[in-house]
Design a protein around this motif. Structure first.
Motif, PDB file in Angstrom:
ATOM      1  N   LEU A   1       0.775   5.789  -7.190  1.00 36.97           N
ATOM      2  CA  LEU A   1       1.655   4.605  -6.481  1.00 36.97           C
ATOM      3  C   LEU A   1       2.004   3.660  -7.602  1.00 36.97           C
ATOM      4  O   LEU A   1       3.204   3.052  -7.431  1.00 36.97           O
ATOM      5  N   CYS A   2       1.469   3.439  -8.583  1.00 33.01           N
ATOM      6  CA  CYS A   2       1.620   2.696  -9.551  1.00 33.01           C
ATOM      7  C   CYS A   2       2.794   2.972 -10.425  1.00 33.01           C
ATOM      8  O   CYS A   2       3.911   2.372 -10.706  1.00 33.01           O
ATOM      9  N   ALA A   3       2.996   4.402 -10.640  1.00 31.47           N
ATOM     10  CA  ALA A   3       4.314   5.175 -11.155  1.00 31.47           C
ATOM     11  C   ALA A   3       5.480   4.708 -10.167  1.00 31.47           C
ATOM     12  O   ALA A   3       6.481   4.596 -10.900  1.00 31.47           O
ATOM     13  N   LEU A   4       5.149   4.773  -8.814  1.00 33.17           N
ATOM     14  CA  LEU A   4       6.481   4.769  -8.022  1.00 33.17           C
ATOM     15  C   LEU A   4       6.787   3.141  -8.000  1.00 33.17           C
ATOM     16  O   LEU A   4       7.951   2.910  -8.039  1.00 33.17           O
ATOM     17  N   ALA A   5       5.681   2.407  -8.034  1.00 32.31           N
ATOM     18  CA  ALA A   5       6.014   1.067  -8.067  1.00 32.31           C
ATOM     19  C   ALA A   5       7.027   0.428  -9.400  1.00 32.31           C
ATOM     20  O   ALA A   5       7.847  -0.625  -9.168  1.00 32.31           O
ATOM     21  N   LYS A   6       6.690   1.180 -10.667  1.00 27.70           N
ATOM     22  CA  LYS A   6       7.418   0.613 -11.754  1.00 27.70           C
ATOM     23  C   LYS A   6       9.002   1.155 -11.418  1.00 27.70           C
ATOM     24  O   LYS A   6       9.713   0.341 -12.175  1.00 27.70           O
ATOM     25  N   GLU A   7       9.418   2.003 -10.599  1.00 30.55           N
ATOM     26  CA  GLU A   7      10.788   2.151 -10.632  1.00 30.55           C
ATOM     27  C   GLU A   7      11.436   1.219  -9.581  1.00 30.55           C
ATOM     28  O   GLU A   7      12.459   1.470  -9.317  1.00 30.55           O
ATOM     29  N   ILE A   8      10.569   0.532  -9.021  1.00 20.91           N
ATOM     30  CA  ILE A   8      11.293  -0.273  -7.739  1.00 20.91           C
ATOM     31  C   ILE A   8      12.079  -1.539  -8.273  1.00 20.91           C
ATOM     32  O   ILE A   8      13.191  -1.688  -7.842  1.00 20.91           O
ATOM     33  N   PRO A   9      11.286  -2.203  -9.047  1.00 18.94           N
ATOM     34  CA  PRO A   9      12.287  -3.721  -9.585  1.00 18.94           C
ATOM     35  C   PRO A   9      13.522  -3.097 -10.271  1.00 18.94           C
ATOM     36  O   PRO A   9      13.761  -2.116 -10.961  1.00 18.94           O
ATOM     37  N   GLY A  10      14.696  -3.910 -10.100  1.00 22.45           N
ATOM     38  CA  GLY A  10      15.859  -3.696 -10.846  1.00 22.45           C
ATOM     39  C   GLY A  10      17.038  -3.499  -9.745  1.00 22.45           C
ATOM     40  O   GLY A  10      16.633  -3.049  -8.549  1.00 22.45           O
ATOM     41  N   ASN A  11      18.192  -3.699  -9.910  1.00 24.85           N
ATOM     42  CA  ASN A  11      19.396  -3.422  -9.289  1.00 24.85           C
ATOM     43  C   ASN A  11      19.024  -4.264  -7.863  1.00 24.85           C
ATOM     44  O   ASN A  11      19.346  -3.283  -6.586  1.00 24.85           O
TER      45      ASN A  11
ATOM     46  N   GLY B   1       0.753  -1.365   0.126  1.00 22.21           N
ATOM     47  CA  GLY B   1      -0.013  -0.078   0.024  1.00 22.21           C
ATOM     48  C   GLY B   1       0.729   1.157   0.026  1.00 22.21           C
ATOM     49  O   GLY B   1       2.060   1.302  -0.340  1.00 22.21           O
ATOM     50  N   VAL B   2       0.225   2.375   0.487  1.00 20.66           N
ATOM     51  CA  VAL B   2       1.024   3.604   0.434  1.00 20.66           C
ATOM     52  C   VAL B   2       2.180   3.617   1.202  1.00 20.66           C
ATOM     53  O   VAL B   2       3.275   3.891   0.786  1.00 20.66           O
ATOM     54  N   ALA B   3       2.103   3.003   2.477  1.00 23.07           N
ATOM     55  CA  ALA B   3       3.367   2.943   3.031  1.00 23.07           C
ATOM     56  C   ALA B   3       4.465   2.043   2.755  1.00 23.07           C
ATOM     57  O   ALA B   3       5.451   2.336   2.591  1.00 23.07           O
ATOM     58  N   GLY B   4       4.103   0.852   2.268  1.00 21.59           N
ATOM     59  CA  GLY B   4       4.909  -0.037   1.646  1.00 21.59           C
ATOM     60  C   GLY B   4       5.416   0.354   0.173  1.00 21.59           C
ATOM     61  O   GLY B   4       6.911   0.324   0.282  1.00 21.59           O
ATOM     62  N   ILE B   5       5.036   0.793  -0.578  1.00 16.75           N
ATOM     63  CA  ILE B   5       5.312   1.167  -1.890  1.00 16.75           C
ATOM     64  C   ILE B   5       6.146   2.406  -1.724  1.00 16.75           C
ATOM     65  O   ILE B   5       7.374   2.658  -2.190  1.00 16.75           O
ATOM     66  N   THR B   6       5.763   3.551  -1.005  1.00 18.67           N
ATOM     67  CA  THR B   6       6.699   4.859  -0.602  1.00 18.67           C
ATOM     68  C   THR B   6       7.899   4.382  -0.134  1.00 18.67           C
ATOM     69  O   THR B   6       8.844   4.977  -0.326  1.00 18.67           O
ATOM     70  N   SER B   7       7.824   3.432   0.802  1.00 16.58           N
ATOM     71  CA  SER B   7       9.191   3.070   1.782  1.00 16.58           C
ATOM     72  C   SER B   7      10.091   2.335   0.695  1.00 16.58           C
ATOM     73  O   SER B   7      11.410   2.694   0.707  1.00 16.58           O
ATOM     74  N   ALA B   8       9.654   1.596  -0.160  1.00 15.52           N
ATOM     75  CA  ALA B   8      10.623   0.904  -1.004  1.00 15.52           C
ATOM     76  C   ALA B   8      11.230   1.795  -2.160  1.00 15.52           C
ATOM     77  O   ALA B   8      12.222   1.791  -2.288  1.00 15.52           O
ATOM     78  N   PHE B   9      10.287   2.626  -2.606  1.00 14.78           N
ATOM     79  CA  PHE B   9      10.704   3.768  -3.491  1.00 14.78           C
ATOM     80  C   PHE B   9      11.857   4.626  -2.956  1.00 14.78           C
ATOM     81  O   PHE B   9      12.842   4.809  -3.369  1.00 14.78           O
TER      82      PHE B   9
END
Length: 506
Positions: free
Chosen positions: A191-201, A45-53
């Motif tokens: 948040l979907c836009a933030l999520a796209k930046e998470i996978p990789g590296n 959710g918002v806390a998890g995705i934002t934390s990861a980003f």
């Protein structure tokens, strides 16, 4: 107007959040096996995705673990107000926590607004972000003094608060608190836009992967139904934490439901976001759509598993909005469930003082857009060993009492309905009859801590009013903190057949 006979009332519009209905479903892979990262984050959710980003931006490897699809739970069903105005709160915060901690709350939520806007602008995210004033209005003379007290308290903390006498609403009000330079947006687009930046590296998002438990230590271990994630640090961002025994969190938290109607009205909607100061809550905000401006009508909240039959809450909202506006159509209805702590302040930080590598973000009290973003900022700083000025007010180690609950039982069942049937003084069975007449019989004891579930007639779910776990009609878990479904319970009738094989009329 809707039929006032409850049994004939038809829920209006699609049974889906507008945010979910107007964005593509995500399709991240399940955990393929055992992996290792710096930080494991349970909950998308918002806390998890934002934390990861934010952590990935800081050079930390992360893995987001989501039981279903990201941004479809509480965050996917939010009203998406980006505001530090959380109803009438600041006068109480100063009185109960002191001016210093009240200012931490104010500053952290204002900083969250700025952080969201910065990300939107920097990453050029098309998410309908726009600035709006936010209002808490007195709907009765009894609340007028509370409005004045709140204005003074908020202004003393440096918040952009002012008193507003007349509001452009189609009913009488008795003054309001106005916060300027607040905002709203489409939360899934953001948040979907933030999520796209998470996978990789070395970073990942794993969907359809249910966390089953956490073992502390250095490193910590998250056990899932697909494998194991080993991490230096673990963040629980699952609305209600799935691991809540350390720190006795189950005594400090309860879950509450609210209802939303996506409505089109004939009149222009005024500029702003509005919520009343009384019960039942009535909240209004607009959202641009391809068909024009849609008005989100929100309220009728109650503890999960308690309250009126759930159809009635939607009907109350529909009756109210039709009494104040000329309604063209109601296109969506949905409910949202959020966690509230005993003192109405989120729990953000270490699970317990001794939990050096286990972190928590919960209890956002239906203001998760700013609270979840502030949580991500606080947790990032803590994990990176940096001082954060807002940690004291959110410390999860605050003491408190657990929520009280009760259970009402009903009798009789028709196709598409569920109920709790008592057999003797102690034995209970949860029974659901599907549209084909087939009965499902379940043990009503929630798999989290054994509290009894109750039937949610609008959503066709079994809901636990102890800590908010939810199950579908067949007993499969759909909302934490539970991670396992309700157990089947064989109940025998006069013909010695299990209820689960008896059809209506047999």
């Amino acid at each position: 107007m809707p039929d006032q006979n409850e049994t004939n009332y038809t829920l209006p519009g699609k049974a889906k959040s507008y945010w979910v209905a107007t964005t593509p479903e995500s399709n991240y892979p399940a955990l393929p096996g055992d992996i290792r990262v710096d930080v494991a984050i349970i909950g998308g959710g918002v806390a998890g995705i934002t934390s990861a980003f934010l952590l990935k931006e800081a050079g930390v490897s992360v893995a987001v673990i989501e039981a279903d699809r990201i941004i479809t739970g509480t965050t996917g069903n939010t009203t998406a107000k980006i505001t530090s105005q959380h109803s009438l709160i600041y006068d109480r915060l100063i009185s109960e926590f002191g001016r210093g901690q009240a200012k931490q709350y104010a500053d952290s939520n204002q900083a969250a607004i700025d952080k969201i806007e910065y990300i939107v602008r920097s990453w050029d995210i098309d998410c309908d972000f726009s600035h709006k004033p936010a209002y808490v209005y007195a709907g009765s003379e009894d609340s007028a003094q509370k409005i004045l007290d709140e204005v003074r308290a908020a202004r003393s903390l440096g918040l952009p608060a002012s008193f507003e006498g007349d509001l452009p609403l189609p009913f009488k009000t008795y003054g309001s608190v106005r916060f300027s330079h607040q905002a709203q947006f489409h939360p899934r687009k953001y948040l979907c836009a933030l999520a796209k930046e998470i996978p990789g590296n070395g970073c990942h998002i794993f969907e359809k992967t249910r966390a089953l438990g956490i073992e502390g230590g250095d490193p910590a271990v998250v056990k899932t139904d697909k494998g194991t994630v080993i991490a230096e640090n673990v963040i629980q961002a699952t609305n209600f934490p799935i691991i809540d025994k350390p720190g006795e969190l189950f005594k400090k938290l309860k879950q509450s439901m609210s209802y939303v109607l996506g409505t089109y009205i004939e009149e222009p909607f005024p500029d702003g976001m509005f919520i009343n100061a009384e019960k039942p809550v009535r909240s209004l905000r607009s959202q641009p759509t391809e068909r024009g401006e849609m008005v989100l009508v929100v309220g009728d909240g109650h503890p999960t598993g308690n309250g009126n039959p759930t159809h009635e809450h939607y009907r109350h909202l529909e009756d109210w909005v039709r009494s104040i506006y000329k309604v063209r159509s109601i296109d969506y209805h949905w409910l949202t469930e959020d966690v509230i702590s005993e003192d109405k302040i989120p729990l953000i930080g270490r699970l317990t003082p001794e939990s050096e590598h286990l972190y928590l973000a919960t209890g956002f009290k239906k203001w998760g857009m700013t609270a979840g973003t502030a949580a991500a900022m606080i947790l990032m700083d803590t994990i990176l060993g940096r001082n954060n000025p807002w940690t004291e007010i959110y410390d999860p180690s605050r003491s408190g009492q657990g929520p009280q609950f009760s259970m009402e039982n009903v009798s009789g069942i028709e196709p598409g309905q569920g109920t709790i049937i008592e057999k003797g003084e102690e034995e209970k069975v949860a029974v659901y009859r599907d549209q084909q007449g087939l009965l499902y019989t379940l043990n009503p004891a929630c798999r989290h801590m054994g509290c009894f579930v109750s039937w949610n007639d609008a959503e066709k779910t079994w809901d636990c009013h102890c800590h908010g776990s939810r199950y579908n009609a067949r007993g499969e878990v759909i909302q934490s903190p539970a991670v396992y479904g309700l157990l089947e319970k064989k109940v025998r009738g006069q013909d010695e057949k299990p209820y689960s094989y008896i059809r209506k009329g047999s």
